[in-house]
Enzyme design. Structure first.
Site, short mmCIF file in Angstrom:
data_model
loop_
_atom_site.label_atom_id
_atom_site.label_comp_id
_atom_site.label_asym_id
_atom_site.label_seq_id
_atom_site.Cartn_x
_atom_site.Cartn_y
_atom_site.Cartn_z
N MET A 77 -11.46 4.89 5.47
CA MET A 77 -10.38 5.42 6.30
C MET A 77 -10.77 5.33 7.77
SD MET A 77 -7.83 6.16 4.45
CE MET A 77 -6.82 6.90 5.74
N HIS A 109 0.87 -1.18 0.00
CA HIS A 109 0.00 0.00 0.00
C HIS A 109 0.91 1.23 0.00
CE1 HIS A 109 -3.64 2.31 1.27
NE2 HIS A 109 -2.79 3.01 2.00
N MET A 132 0.79 11.48 -1.25
CA MET A 132 0.17 12.69 -0.68
C MET A 132 0.75 13.92 -1.37
SD MET A 132 0.31 11.81 3.36
CE MET A 132 0.02 10.16 3.99
C1 DX5 Z 1 -2.67 7.59 6.46
C2 DX5 Z 1 -2.28 6.56 5.45
C3 DX5 Z 1 -2.16 5.19 6.02
C4 DX5 Z 1 -1.13 5.08 7.12
C5 DX5 Z 1 -1.30 3.82 7.87
O1 DX5 Z 1 -3.04 8.76 5.81
O2 DX5 Z 1 -3.23 6.48 4.42
O3 DX5 Z 1 -1.94 4.24 5.00
O4 DX5 Z 1 0.16 5.12 6.61
O5 DX5 Z 1 -0.40 3.81 8.91
P1 DX5 Z 1 -0.82 3.33 10.36
O6 DX5 Z 1 -1.18 1.87 10.25
O7 DX5 Z 1 0.39 3.57 11.18
O8 DX5 Z 1 -1.99 4.15 10.79
ZN ZN Z 2 -3.14 4.74 3.11
#
Ligand code: DX5
Ligand code: ZN
Length: 229
Positions: free
Chosen positions: A143, A38, A42
């Protein structure tokens, strides 16, 4: 037409890994049993953070030929990066619907570019708005933190969205992302999630293989209970 099989898949997020060693970190996660990677993209506009874009993904793809790459597009203009991400070798393009005016058009463009379609929603976005679009997607991403940063606290109050999706779309791939680890996986699995993104909980684990295997077992056992496989 045969029914699609829902299976548990664990996709570690590389966001909180050593990004200067992205290749090694990705290989390590795949060696530890990751089903897919994944990749959090950003742009500093849609979320208050910047990571990497298609040039980095492309370099990673030249070194890792066969892993499944999902890019999680936390960007203001998801349409802009469809082509570049497709040429970079991305398998699934998961984008937020919030900045999109014409969601069916965006889904079509992603598919025409040869990638699977993932539709993502932020915590404040109601899941019901996806009703008309689920059939156009391969995966819906709920999310479970405000997008932008790894290591945040899991939002358990997002589970009703997952449950709603699983009840209405038994064979849909439902993904959760944010604060998911050994402490929260049971709730995600019970609600009906089968694609599990996990960043910090895997990256910082002493034994990442064990964490990945345990999470997958819990998810698959809930799938069996629900009889949706
Ligand atoms: C947050 C990201 C996630 C994040 C997950 O905006 O989309 O993919 O990296 O990391 P954890 O599991 O540490 O919350
Ligand atoms: Zn993510």
């Amino acid at each position: 037409m045969s029914k699609k099989t829902v299976i548990g898949k664990i996709g570690p997020s590389v966001l909180n890994s050593d990004l200067a060693n992205l290749h090694d970190e990705s290989l390590r996660l795949l060696d530890c049993g990751a089903d897919y990677l994944h990749l959090d993209v950003m742009d500093g506009h849609f979320v208050p953070n910047i990571t990497f874009g298609h040039p980095v993904v492309k370099c990673l793809r030249t070194k890792i030929k066969d892993a499944f790459f999902e890019t999680h597009m936390m960007v203001s203009n998801p349409l802009q990066w469809i082509e570049p991400m497709s040429s970079a070798g991305v398998d699934q393009y998961t984008f937020h619907v919030e900045p999109i005016e014409d969601i069916p058009y965006a889904c079509r463009k992603v598919r025409e570019a040869g990638m699977k379609v993932g539709l993502a929603i932020k915590p404040a976005t109601p899941v019901e708005i996806l009703e008309s679009y689920v059939d156009l997607a391969d995966t819906v991403l709920i999310m479970t933190v405000e997008p932008g940063f790894g290591g945040q606290k899991f939002m358990d109050d997002m589970m009703p969205k997952v449950r709603w999706l699983r009840n209405n779309y038994p064979s849909l791939d439902i993904e959760v992302d944010g604060g998911v680890g050994l402490n929260t996986i049971q709730n995600c699995a019970e609600a009906g999630a089968n694609m599990i993104v996990s960043g910090t909980a895997v990256i910082a684990a002493e034994n990442p293989s064990k964490v990945i295997a345990t999470m997958r077992e819990i998810v698959n056992s809930e799938i069996t209970k629900k009889n949706i496989f």
